[in-house]
Design a protein around this motif. Structure first.
Motif, mmCIF file in Angstrom:
data_model
loop_
_atom_site.group_PDB
_atom_site.id
_atom_site.type_symbol
_atom_site.label_atom_id
_atom_site.label_comp_id
_atom_site.label_asym_id
_atom_site.label_seq_id
_atom_site.Cartn_x
_atom_site.Cartn_y
_atom_site.Cartn_z
ATOM 1 N N THR A 31 0.822 -1.204 0.000
ATOM 2 C CA THR A 31 0.000 0.000 0.000
ATOM 3 C C THR A 31 0.853 1.250 0.000
ATOM 4 O O THR A 31 0.576 2.216 -0.718
ATOM 5 C CB THR A 31 -0.947 0.016 1.221
ATOM 6 N N GLY A 32 1.903 1.238 0.787
ATOM 7 C CA GLY A 32 2.804 2.393 0.798
ATOM 8 C C GLY A 32 3.480 2.600 -0.533
ATOM 9 O O GLY A 32 3.556 3.726 -1.046
ATOM 10 N N ASN A 33 3.994 1.512 -1.108
ATOM 11 C CA ASN A 33 4.623 1.618 -2.430
ATOM 12 C C ASN A 33 3.636 2.143 -3.463
ATOM 13 O O ASN A 33 3.979 2.963 -4.310
ATOM 14 C CB ASN A 33 5.139 0.243 -2.875
ATOM 15 N N ALA A 34 2.403 1.637 -3.402
ATOM 16 C CA ALA A 34 1.388 2.065 -4.365
ATOM 17 C C ALA A 34 1.116 3.557 -4.248
ATOM 18 O O ALA A 34 0.997 4.259 -5.263
ATOM 19 C CB ALA A 34 0.097 1.273 -4.152
ATOM 20 N N ILE A 212 -5.102 4.437 4.828
ATOM 21 C CA ILE A 212 -4.986 2.973 4.857
ATOM 22 C C ILE A 212 -3.530 2.550 5.058
ATOM 23 O O ILE A 212 -3.218 1.687 5.878
ATOM 24 C CB ILE A 212 -5.556 2.367 3.562
ATOM 25 N N GLY A 213 -2.637 3.166 4.275
ATOM 26 C CA GLY A 213 -1.225 2.805 4.364
ATOM 27 C C GLY A 213 -0.641 3.079 5.737
ATOM 28 O O GLY A 213 0.114 2.269 6.284
ATOM 29 N N LEU A 214 -0.986 4.221 6.323
ATOM 30 C CA LEU A 214 -0.454 4.573 7.636
ATOM 31 C C LEU A 214 -0.975 3.618 8.706
ATOM 32 O O LEU A 214 -0.221 3.167 9.583
ATOM 33 C CB LEU A 214 -0.856 6.017 7.974
ATOM 34 N N TYR A 215 -2.250 3.265 8.620
ATOM 35 C CA TYR A 215 -2.844 2.334 9.587
ATOM 36 C C TYR A 215 -2.171 0.962 9.508
ATOM 37 O O TYR A 215 -1.798 0.369 10.532
ATOM 38 C CB TYR A 215 -4.342 2.207 9.315
ATOM 39 N N LEU A 216 -2.008 0.456 8.289
ATOM 40 C CA LEU A 216 -1.422 -0.874 8.123
ATOM 41 C C LEU A 216 0.037 -0.904 8.559
ATOM 42 O O LEU A 216 0.485 -1.860 9.194
ATOM 43 C CB LEU A 216 -1.546 -1.309 6.658
#
Length: 438
Positions: A31-34, A212-216
């Motif tokens: 998710t972060g990469n995306a 979403i990325g920060l949460y995950l």
């Protein structure tokens, strides 16, 4: 005694506890990469619009060159980000820099979406855009090397190529998402609305990805290999000093491999859309559709080549990628330049094969080049410098070559030259032994 290759380390990865890569780890890293590459994709896809809004000029090509130069600015800070986040990752773990990098990218992406244009703020507008691009470059510089290292360190020994390839897979998926969003808006909105305010929507849509990325990433477990190094009190006191004192050969080899990969991937992901719209003259919807379809093909080919690198070795896949980077750019651009949607798509599909081969093999290979205690620094800084110098400037150089030579196929020779350099590096520096079976 013969001198060992700087990539001999690939054949004997560190003996850390083999922990299966959890779904949460894949999704968190992906998710972060995306998000990181989602922004770069929408910026590249909206180049014709942004060039007129932030760099108004009587010469459309000059405006596009200015925007592509700003695209390159996003790469300038990558080495700085890699140094800062790499040291943090090697000293304190992978989780912290992964969370910070996604936060910086998400916030700046949203800020671009509310930024004033040249008509509203004058010269302040391109200056603010430049600052945002610098911060995004800082974020990306700390992202890719750390996330790829994180993925490889969670992977079973025999599947490091496949799991490492998820780093490039997810970043390319972010590019697909960005191009797809711009395509939908281009179809749905009148040109006047898109150029007036609709261009802001893709940037504002970065906020859900940020959340979403920060949460995950906040919830992921630390890399087992880093935990082992930490438990043994074997962390490098100065990762940067250790890197350049003990692993400089591997560092230079990494940059050499980045040359061909960076030029080819930046051309496929950032330059092609501008080329088929501004040079070939394909309508915006057809051009964006061809890019989305070709990039989607590339996304899944990355995983295929990641798997093949586990089965046949990183060197074999890299040689394949280098040879194709030498021989395919000219025919791919020749086909791409033949008027028509089908030709534009086919030309891009041809170009994506070597790019996907590189993307499938290099995340695991670059991670395996360095021991755990300096892995994030070595991978991140080397990749940061390589991408800043060669990927960040590739769209600008390609456009400038067309302007100077009058030859619309001249960017192909630049890719071929870069592929030749990397081919020499792989032949002379990469161990023949297969990393995945030793």
């Amino acid at each position: 005694m013969s001198q060992s290759s700087p990539l001999d380390a690939v054949s004997s990865p560190p003996a850390a506890a083999h922990v299966g890569l959890s779904r949460r780890s894949v999704v968190a890293a992906g998710t972060g990469n995306a998000l990181e590459f989602y922004d770069f994709a929408i910026f590249a896809s909206l180049t014709p619009v942004i060039s007129q809004l932030f760099f108004p000029s009587g010469d459309p090509l000059a405006a596009i060159l200015s925007t592509l130069a700003l695209y390159a600015v996003g790469f300038v800070m990558r080495p700085v980000g890699a140094i800062v986040f790499g040291r943090l990752a090697d000293r304190h773990g992978r989780r912290i820099p992964l969370a910070i990098s996604v936060l910086i990218m998400g916030v700046t992406t949203v800020l671009i979406g509310v930024m004033p244009t040249y008509a509203q703020a004058g010269v302040l507008a391109p200056l603010l855009l430049c600052v945002a691009r610098l911060l995004q470059g800082l974020s990306v510089g700390g992202e890719f090397g750390t996330s790829a290292s994180f993925l490889v360190e969670h992977a079973p020994r025999q599947r490091r190529g496949l799991y490492g390839s998820f780093a490039f897979f997810s970043s390319t998926a972010g590019s697909v998402l960005g191009a797809l969003v711009v395509l939908v808006l281009t179809i749905w909105m009148p040109a006047e609305a898109l150029n007036g305010w609709g261009w802001r929507i893709p940037f504002l849509l970065g906020f859900p990805l940020l959340a979403i990325g920060l949460y995950l990433r906040y919830r992921i477990a630390e890399s087992p290999e880093f935990e082992a190094v930490k438990a043994e009190n074997a962390r490098a006191r100065s990762p940067l000093r250790t890197l350049f004192r003990e692993h400089w050969q591997a560092f230079l080899t990494l940059i050499g491999i980045c040359i061909g990969f960076s030029v080819a991937s930046a051309t496929a992901q950032a330059f092609v859309l501008t080329y088929i719209r501004s040079v070939v003259g394909l309508p915006a919807v057809q051009a964006l559709t061809s890019v989305v379809l070709a990039t989607t093909f590339g996304v899944f080919m990355v995983l295929v080549f990641g798997h093949l690198s586990d089965r046949y070795g990183r060197r074999a896949v890299l040689l394949f990628a280098c040879v194709l980077t030498v021989v395919l750019p000219y025919p791919s651009m020749l086909v791409m330049g033949s008027a028509g949607f089908g030709s534009a798509l086919l030309g891009q599909l041809i170009l994506w094969v070597p790019v996907a081969a590189f993307g499938g093999a290099i995340p695991a290979l670059f991670a395996e080049l360095f021991p755990t205690k300096v892995r994030a620094s070595g991978f991140g800084i080397g990749y940061g410098f390589g991408s800043a110098i060669f990927a960040g400037t590739a769209p600008f150089v390609a456009t400038l070559l067309i302007e100077l030579t009058g030859d619309t196929l001249s960017p192909a020779w630049y890719m071929t030259a870069a592929g030749l350099v990397t081919l020499v590096v792989v032949l002379t520096s990469v161990s023949v032994r297969r990393s995945s079976v030793s």
